[in-house]
Design an enzyme around this catalytic site. Structure first.
Site, short mmCIF file in Angstrom:
data_model
loop_
_atom_site.label_atom_id
_atom_site.label_comp_id
_atom_site.label_asym_id
_atom_site.label_seq_id
_atom_site.Cartn_x
_atom_site.Cartn_y
_atom_site.Cartn_z
N TYR A 234 14.03 31.17 4.06
CA TYR A 234 12.87 31.97 4.49
C TYR A 234 12.94 32.29 5.98
O TYR A 234 13.11 31.39 6.80
CB TYR A 234 11.57 31.22 4.23
CG TYR A 234 11.23 31.04 2.76
CD1 TYR A 234 10.99 32.14 1.94
CD2 TYR A 234 11.13 29.77 2.22
CE1 TYR A 234 10.67 31.97 0.61
CE2 TYR A 234 10.81 29.59 0.88
CZ TYR A 234 10.58 30.69 0.08
OH TYR A 234 10.26 30.51 -1.23
N ARG B 149 -11.40 -0.09 14.28
CA ARG B 149 -11.16 0.62 13.03
C ARG B 149 -12.12 0.13 11.96
O ARG B 149 -13.01 0.86 11.55
CB ARG B 149 -9.70 0.45 12.60
CG ARG B 149 -9.34 1.27 11.39
CD ARG B 149 -7.85 1.28 11.09
NE ARG B 149 -7.34 0.02 10.58
CZ ARG B 149 -6.09 -0.12 10.12
NH1 ARG B 149 -5.24 0.89 10.15
NH2 ARG B 149 -5.67 -1.29 9.67
N LYS C 184 0.84 -1.21 0.00
CA LYS C 184 0.00 0.00 0.00
C LYS C 184 0.88 1.25 0.00
O LYS C 184 2.08 1.17 0.32
CB LYS C 184 -0.92 -0.01 1.22
CG LYS C 184 -0.18 0.01 2.56
CD LYS C 184 -1.14 -0.27 3.72
CE LYS C 184 -0.43 -0.23 5.05
NZ LYS C 184 -1.29 -0.77 6.14
N MET D 256 10.10 24.30 0.07
CA MET D 256 9.28 23.26 -0.55
C MET D 256 10.14 22.32 -1.41
O MET D 256 9.93 21.11 -1.42
CB MET D 256 8.18 23.89 -1.42
CG MET D 256 7.19 22.88 -1.95
SD MET D 256 5.94 23.60 -3.04
CE MET D 256 4.93 24.50 -1.90
C1 LIG Z 1 -0.66 -1.78 6.80
C2 LIG Z 1 -1.27 -3.05 7.19
C3 LIG Z 1 -0.48 -4.20 7.37
C4 LIG Z 1 1.03 -4.16 7.34
O1 LIG Z 1 1.49 -3.61 8.55
P1 LIG Z 1 3.07 -3.52 8.86
O2 LIG Z 1 3.12 -3.03 10.25
O3 LIG Z 1 3.61 -2.55 7.88
O4 LIG Z 1 3.60 -4.87 8.67
C5 LIG Z 1 -1.11 -5.39 7.60
N1 LIG Z 1 -2.46 -5.46 7.68
C6 LIG Z 1 -3.25 -4.37 7.55
C7 LIG Z 1 -4.71 -4.52 7.66
C8 LIG Z 1 -2.68 -3.13 7.32
O5 LIG Z 1 -3.47 -2.06 7.22
#
Ligand SMILES: *Cc1c(COP(=O)(O)O)cnc(C)c1O
Length: 383
Positions: free
Chosen positions: A270, A141, A43, A319
């Protein structure tokens, strides 16, 4: 002559060490039994490391599934030629259903409305929509509440357009693997899965471990682990550092775009938050800034590496650029920099190292956020 790969159009970049990525991926595979699977979490563009390129390395090293946070991240993997199953780690809006089916992406599901709409659309496309059921066991969550799993399955399982490919939960406190909160989540998950199996519901691949749980608690690997941060060589917690060595994958480098010797008393950047304090201070400009993930809160607080030494960043980080100072003292004579010299913002230079963890600590955040930030705009070079 060693040819260094570099971007053609910019003197700042991220280097991705594919060998390190391979070794880390293998380290997680080695935690598993022959019938257990590895899901690589890519992700947020593989935590800033470049999702498609990293997924290809992970594919070659032996991953069974990829996980992403958004539908578009899944589409990007498909368009990049990734063929393994892809799990989207949350339930997207119903308007995403056609895209999920078109690209064979599995959503996480926890509302019956989504499940049934997904099934209807799958049937009309002549297919079956695979999904993973998220179970809420304590993090508060996402997911079906652990006490409601049977009722949820009763509401949706009649539908011939959907198939449960897996069930999972996510830990909030897995870094304290002896803690009561972690144990309670484990127990709730275990009982919810057992109840579904007892009632005859298909559960598919059962999984719950993120990086830290994968390392600390072999008893919860079930059918698959979901490793994220550790693949990129970053420790999820101080408790894993001594027991599970990992190789950092990302470094951040830049070349000096300008050098100058402003007079004593001149300001830099800045707001002039730094003024040249003495004679013989060389100010060097590096062409990366907070839009590249170098948080402005690091202004006047961070170092960069130059010829194996630490030199301080000075003035407010802009930036797209920042300045560093090479100051000659009686204690330390540093060769002055030339335009084009390489400086290391994160990574190793000789015996010196600046880690994501150091930067995270300075920023009051975690290495995850620091790595993601550097992925925003800097070009990635795969070595
Ligand atoms: C991001 C995530 C992971 C991975 O977590 P890490 O701590 O990076 O290993 C696993 N499961 C879910 C549902 C996540 O959101």
């Amino acid at each position: 002559m060693v040819l260094r790969k570099e971007p053609l159009t910019r003197w700042a970049w991220v280097e991705i060490d594919q060998g390190a990525l391979r070794r880390n991926t293998r380290a997680f595979k080695n935690l598993l039994g022959p019938r257990q699977r590895l899901c690589c979490v890519v992700k947020a563009d593989a935590y800033g490391h470049g999702a498609v390129a990293c997924a290809k390395v992970m594919h070659a090293t032996g991953t069974d599934m990829f996980a992403v946070a958004t539908v578009n991240e899944g589409v990007e993997l498909r368009q990049g030629g990734i063929a393994e199953p892809i799990l989207v780690l949350s339930e997207p809006p119903m308007t995403a259903i056609d895209t999920l089916l078109e690209h064979n992406l599995m959503p996480s599901i926890y509302t019956s409305e989504f499940a049934l709409a997904y099934g209807e659309r799958a049937v009309s496309c002549g297919t079956i929509g695979k999904y993973h059921m998220a179970i809420e066991t304590g993090m508060n969550r996402i997911g079906v509440h652990y006490a409601d799993v049977l009722e949820f399955r009763r509401e949706i399982d009649f539908h011939r357009g959907i198939h449960c490919d897996g069930v999972f939960t996510h830990f909030a406190t897995a870094d304290e693997s002896n803690g009561w909160d972690y144990k309670l989540q484990c127990k709730r998950f275990d009982e919810a899965v057992a109840a579904m199996k007892d009632a005859g519901y298909e559960c598919g691949i059962v999984h719950c471990d993120n990086t830290v749980a994968s390392i600390l608690d072999g008893s919860t690997h079930y059918d698959m682990i979901r490793a994220g941060i550790g693949l990129y060589g970053l420790q999820p917690s101080e408790v894993t550092r001594p027991v599970f060595p990992l190789d950092p994958v990302m470094s951040v480098k830049a070349r000096v775009t300008r050098t100058a010797h402003p007079a004593m008393g001149e300001g830099v950047g800045y707001g002039f938050t730094y003024r040249v304090p003495r004679a013989r201070v060389q100010i060097c400009t590096l062409p990366l800034g907070y839009a590249d993930g170098l948080s402005r809160t690091l202004s006047n607080r961070m170092d960069v590496l130059y010829r194996g030494m630490r030199i301080p960043q000075v003035g407010n980080i802009c930036m797209d650029q920042m300045m560093v100072a090479i100051t000659q003292t009686s204690r330390q004579q540093i060769p002055e920099a030339q335009m084009g010299d390489i400086m290391t913002v994160v990574g190793r230079d000789g015996d010196a190292e600046i880690t994501m963890d150091e930067m995270a600590q300075l920023r009051g955040t975690i290495n995850y956020e620091v790595a993601c930030g550097f992925g925003m705009r800097l070009e990635k070079i795969y070595c």
